[in-house]
Write an enzyme that holds these catalytic residues in place. Structure first.
Site, PDB file in Angstrom:
ATOM      1  N   PHE A   1      10.383   5.962   2.928  1.00  0.00           N
ATOM      2  CA  PHE A   1      10.661   6.042   1.432  1.00  0.00           C
ATOM      3  C   PHE A   1      11.983   6.885   1.584  1.00  0.00           C
ATOM      4  CE2 PHE A   1       6.034   6.905   2.440  1.00  0.00           C
ATOM      5  CZ  PHE A   1       5.632   5.891   2.020  1.00  0.00           C
TER       6      PHE A   1
ATOM      7  N   ARG B   1      12.077 -13.819  -7.025  1.00  0.00           N
ATOM      8  CA  ARG B   1      10.995 -14.679  -6.348  1.00  0.00           C
ATOM      9  C   ARG B   1      10.273 -13.779  -5.561  1.00  0.00           C
ATOM     10  NH1 ARG B   1      12.179 -19.539  -2.649  1.00  0.00           N
ATOM     11  NH2 ARG B   1      10.253 -20.666  -2.355  1.00  0.00           N
TER      12      ARG B   1
ATOM     13  N   THR C   1       1.292  -8.862  -0.117  1.00  0.00           N
ATOM     14  CA  THR C   1       1.915  -7.532   0.301  1.00  0.00           C
ATOM     15  C   THR C   1       2.808  -7.163  -0.871  1.00  0.00           C
ATOM     16  OG1 THR C   1       3.590  -8.728   1.272  1.00  0.00           O
ATOM     17  CG2 THR C   1       1.918  -7.941   2.590  1.00  0.00           C
TER      18      THR C   1
ATOM     19  N   GLN D   1       3.025  -3.478  -2.653  1.00  0.00           N
ATOM     20  CA  GLN D   1       4.411  -2.596  -2.851  1.00  0.00           C
ATOM     21  C   GLN D   1       4.532  -2.342  -4.199  1.00  0.00           C
ATOM     22  OE1 GLN D   1       6.182  -1.401  -0.617  1.00  0.00           O
ATOM     23  NE2 GLN D   1       8.040  -2.585  -0.772  1.00  0.00           N
TER      24      GLN D   1
ATOM     25  N   GLY E   1      13.987  -7.888  -4.581  1.00  0.00           N
ATOM     26  CA  GLY E   1      13.951  -6.616  -4.119  1.00  0.00           C
ATOM     27  C   GLY E   1      12.580  -6.093  -4.865  1.00  0.00           C
TER      28      GLY E   1
ATOM     29  N   GLY F   1      10.739  -2.752  -3.514  1.00  0.00           N
ATOM     30  CA  GLY F   1      10.179  -1.558  -3.055  1.00  0.00           C
ATOM     31  C   GLY F   1      10.419  -0.576  -3.875  1.00  0.00           C
ATOM     32  N   GLU F   2      10.914  -0.543  -4.815  1.00  0.00           N
ATOM     33  CA  GLU F   2      11.084   0.930  -5.672  1.00  0.00           C
ATOM     34  C   GLU F   2      10.955   0.665  -7.324  1.00  0.00           C
ATOM     35  OE1 GLU F   2      14.666   2.925  -3.721  1.00  0.00           O
ATOM     36  OE2 GLU F   2      14.913   1.013  -3.449  1.00  0.00           O
TER      37      GLU F   2
END
Lengths: 179, 713
Positions: free
Chosen positions: B246, B594, B600, B604, B667, B669-670
């Site tokens: 993180f 995309r 998964t 996320q 992206g 992740g955040e």
């Protein structure tokens, strides 16, 4: 020295007996990880707060960081390495894998050990704080999502996989109920 | 033999759900993390941290400790190997916090003052507790508040502007029919990855080998080489499995300590941080104090946006939490001003934590938008539609794609937003007041140069080598799918090897840039390999390897505003007699490029939204002004959302592709955390009629606000 600070103990882990010398201060968690090379049991806080080190002691879940190894003699210790049936995953393991009930995987062995016990505790009629009717004659409450959330709250997951964990525990409980 | 490339038709792997390639290892406990790999002659290091917040070390009384059983060394500023921080690494200048034991100055509580190394961890732990360190204590200052003395505007770099300004904010505010002027605060927050930082270092035939838990093994290797003045080729760092990061798992004191001790003792040394040590050694999110002023016409069109944010940093290193940068992408206005200011205090250095800047910044600005919608008598989604820019509000650049409104439309449909009565405080269910809220989200879509090697093996399989990191994101699996499609084979034919600095330069797992950057490099190498194989001929026993380097391609990208977007929805129940806030459901719809692996990716997004819930209601590190240290620095004192705190959260996405990216990735992740806390705070207002501008929305804050008007304190 006036007194001994080490001794030899025998631990029964996943059905196998291990005799090993230990520093008396060694926790069960450190004995598993550092002495028996069973590193599937994780150390997340070493303070009994996160649940990553959850194992089964005589079938009941316990945080192994708060157990001294010397106090675990004579008990049946089951770790994540001992829950599958050979190559066949335990239904809880399979559900975590299939439903992505984890991300980094570090809390996962503790979650899975905990979930295995949760399903048994529930089947045995143990109530939780989420149980509406706690009278013994009411029998096991339905294993709702809220029941699972409450019963699994001793196992922290920082990745935030709780939604999938709840689904995985429910699926595994269904699979075991049907089996 | 000939390869199956081009001869075997395979379904596209990207876009279909695949369980994690390392999933079986993770659910059986077979996956070994950094602190779990056995080594012969392994010694154990235990850190000793300062108990004062400012001053000097007068003495480290290691004599008595050295005579304790099993003690091998006590390293401190008087005897530790020298290191240098005079370099610029992959991610900039190093935080001097990693240069442990170089001087006698203590700049914060929990600063490393000694490392005890022993034969066993029990011996090291006891000796560390017994070690007497004497200090010359000096007065410290850890008091963070809005506009306090010492606050300054940091220098801008071309990439990171501290302040942006367009038009005359005061004039536009004066001309506005509706004005919102509010202050928001967010507290100090900690990453608290479940796996504590751990590193094992040893010298092997003139090479430094480090087994670590990090977000970028090449990054750590290069920084260690710089710190210890070593030939970069003589340092190898590996990080196979990482138990959460993180933003906290970069170059940190544990690696430096392990290398120092291994160098001094000529044997392998492992250093594992304790949970409590993590609270001062691995960074955290700075508290923020933010003032937002919005001015609009009666129809909601923005005339002025002013976002002034303040954060803290340490006295040894400047880290800026760029909360005000959020509005530079989201909302245009005739006059636009954003600034991030900082004040240096006697505290540990903060660092990147999941959606740095965007997480606290979106709480303030998306809450203020909701307040503006209320004042204009408009639906919050309609207000955002009215102010949807067609170019970057500050940059003037076109967007590569901006599908924010598509997210709101889909989210509103699925959440049932159309039936919402906008008036607050009307819905009651027993002791619970109910409300719903929404907020927008955005996060930059970046890419950085990376290298990869793809090998066609003689047995028909392929091996990919790249210094990627899978910190739980699913990157290893996503890259396997990408490689499979690029090579026109099934994923089972791909061997994905990551997290070894010997594989070469690559982007770290950070900034939501990892998978995009690595995928580009892999796709490039795989494409060239296919061309090579199409020429025919056999594959030698050592295979055929093609290497790629995306430096040039990435550098040639046209200037665009490249971002992911999202719409967050939350329903809450508020018990005004106990002050408890329960989130009943959340929905997030994202336009994030995309989606490589839906299984998964959903985890996320939901994980990020769970962080948003946790930020809204639970997380708060409290710094004691007297000691300068945190109160209750452990997982009981610092509560993040547990299972029972989290309801059913759903996440989904709309079509959104960046055509300039070879795979179309943005992206993910955040962005899940961005806007989530604001959506919850806005729902709490809808339930109760009270604005909560200070996180977390604790029961005492809810209770204090009951019966009050306006904002809660």
């Amino acid at each position: 020295m006036a007194h001994s600070t080490a001794g030899v103990i025998t631990l029964t882990v996943n059905g196998e007996k291990h005799t090993l010398p230990v520093d008396h201060r060694t926790t069960l968690l450190d004995a598993l990880r550092e002495r028996l090379d069973l590193t599937g049991t994780k150390k997340g806080c070493d303070l009994g707060q996160c649940g990553a080190c959850t194992v089964l002691l005589d079938g009941r879940r316990a945080v192994s960081c708060l157990q001294l190894a010397v106090a675990a003699e004579g008990r049946e210790i089951t770790t994540i390495e001992g829950v599958s049936d050979g190559e066949r995953l335990h239904p809880v393991q399979q559900a975590f894998l299939d439903l992505d009930g984890y991300q980094c995987g570090y809390c996962t062995p503790g979650q899975i050990c905990s979930a295995i016990a949760v399903i048994e505790e529930h089947a045995a009629g143990w109530p939780s704080a989420a149980t509406a009717d706690v009278r013994p004659e009411a029998g096991p409450p339905p294993l709702t999502a809220d029941e699972i959330r409450e019963r699994m709250s001793g196992n922290l997951c920082r990745c935030g996989a709780y939604v999938s964990i709840v689904q995985a525990v429910a699926q595994a409980a269904d699979a075991e109920g049907a089996a | 033999m000939t390869t199956m490339t081009g001869t075997t038709a395979t379904a596209a792997a990207v876009g279909t759900g695949h369980t994690r390639v390392e999933g079986r290892a993770k659910v059986t406990g077979a996956a070994r993390y950094a602190g779990e790999i056995p080594f012969a002659e392994l010694a154990h290091g235990w850190l000793v941290l300062s108990t004062i917040a400012r001053g000097r070390i007068r003495s480290v009384e290691s004599g008595p400790v050295m005579s304790m059983p099993g003690i091998l060394a006590v390293l401190h500023h008087g005897n530790a190997p020298r290191v240098t921080t005079d370099y610029t690494g992959l991610l900039g200048r190093p935080d001097p916090t990693v240069a442990v034991f170089q001087h006698d100055r203590v700049p914060c509580a929990g600063w490393p003052v000694a490392l005890v190394v022993a034969e066993t961890s029990e011996q090291a732990r006891e000796a560390a507790a017994a070690l007497v360190v004497r200090y010359d204590d000096e007065p410290h200052d850890v008091a963070f508040s809005a506009g306090r003395p010492g606050t300054y505007t940091p220098e801008s770099s071309p990439r990171l502007q501290a302040e942006t300004r367009k038009g005359d904010v005061e004039a536009e505010l004066a001309a506005s029919a509706v004005v919102v002027d509010a202050e928001y605060t967010t507290p100090e927050e900690h990453h608290t990855s479940l796996e504590p930082h751990a590193a094992m270092a040893h010298w092997d035939g003139g090479r430094l080998e480090v087994v670590d838990s990090n977000q970028g093994s090449r990054w750590v290797a290069e920084d260690l080489a710089q710190l210890f003045s070593l030939d970069p080729a003589s340092v190898r760092v590996r990080s196979e499995h990482v138990g959460g990061a993180f933003g906290s798992k970069g170059v940190r004191p544990h690696q430096v300590c392990a290398v120092m001790a291994a160098t001094v003792l000529h044997r392998p040394v492992r250093v594992v941080l304790t949970r409590r040590q993590m609270f001062s050694l691995v960074g955290y999110r700075s508290p923020t104090a933010q003032r937002v002023r919005l001015g609009a016409d009666a129809d909601g069109r923005l005339r002025a946006v002013d976002h002034q944010a303040q954060n803290l940093t340490s006295t040894v290193h400047e880290f800026v939490e760029r909360s005000a940068a959020y509005g530079r992408v989201m909302y245009d206005a005739d006059a636009h001003h954003t600034v991030d200011r900082v004040v240096a205090l006697d505290v540990p250095t903060p660092t990147w934590m999941r959606a740095p800047g965007e997480a606290p910044g979106s709480f303030a600005l998306e809450s203020a938008l909701d307040e503006l919608a209320e004042k204009c008598g408009m639906d919050p989604i309609a207000l955002r539609e009215r102010n949807e820019p067609d170019r970057g509000p500050v940059s003037g650049l076109p967007f590569s794609s901006r599908n924010l409104l598509a997210c709101f439309r889909e989210g509103a449909r699925r959440f049932g937003w159309a039936d919402r009565d906008p008036r607050p405080g009307l819905r009651r269910e027993g002791r619970w007041l109910l409300g719903t809220g929404t907020a927008a989200a955005t996060f930059p879509s970046g890419v950085a140069p990376s290298t990869a090697a793809v090998t066609a093996e003689a047995d028909g399989t392929f091996t990919v080598r790249i210094t990627a990191a899978d910190v739980g994101t699913g990157a290893r699996t996503a890259l396997t799918l990408i490689a499979a499609d690029a090579l026109h084979v099934a994923p089972e034919h791909i061997r994905m090897r990551i997290a070894d600095s010997d594989f070469g330069q690559a982007m770290v797992a950070g900034g939501s840039m990892g998978t995009r950057s690595w995928a580009w490099a892999i796709t490039t190498a795989a494409g060239e390999l296919r061309e090579r194989l199409a020429l025919g001929g056999g594959i030698p026993p050592e295979g055929i390897t093609v290497r790629s380097d995306t430096t040039e391609a990435v550098g040639a990208l046209a200037m665009r505003e490249r971002h992911s977007f999202g719409a967050q929805f939350a329903e809450v129940a508020v018990d005004v007699s106990s002050g408890e806030v329960r989130v009943r459901r959340m929905l997030g719809i994202f336009a994030a490029g995309r989606i490589v692996n839906p299984l998964t990716a959903r985890s996320q997004f939901i994980g990020g939204m769970t962080w948003g819930l946790s930020m809204a209601l639970h997380e708060e590190a409290v710094r004691d002004q007297a000691s300068g240290a945190l109160v209750g620095a452990d997982l009981a004192g610092y509560h993040f959302a547990a299972n029972a705190d989290v309801p059913l959260i759903e996440a989904d996405w709309v079509d959104d592709t960046d055509n300039d990216d070879p795979i179309g990735i943005k992206g993910i992740g955040e962005i899940g955390i961005v806007g989530a806390a604001a959506a919850i705070a806005n729902a709490v207002w809808h339930a109760t009629g009270v604005r909560h501008r200070h996180l977390p929305i604790r029961p005492d804050r809810v209770l204090l606000a009951v019966g009050g008007t306006g904002g809660a304190g």
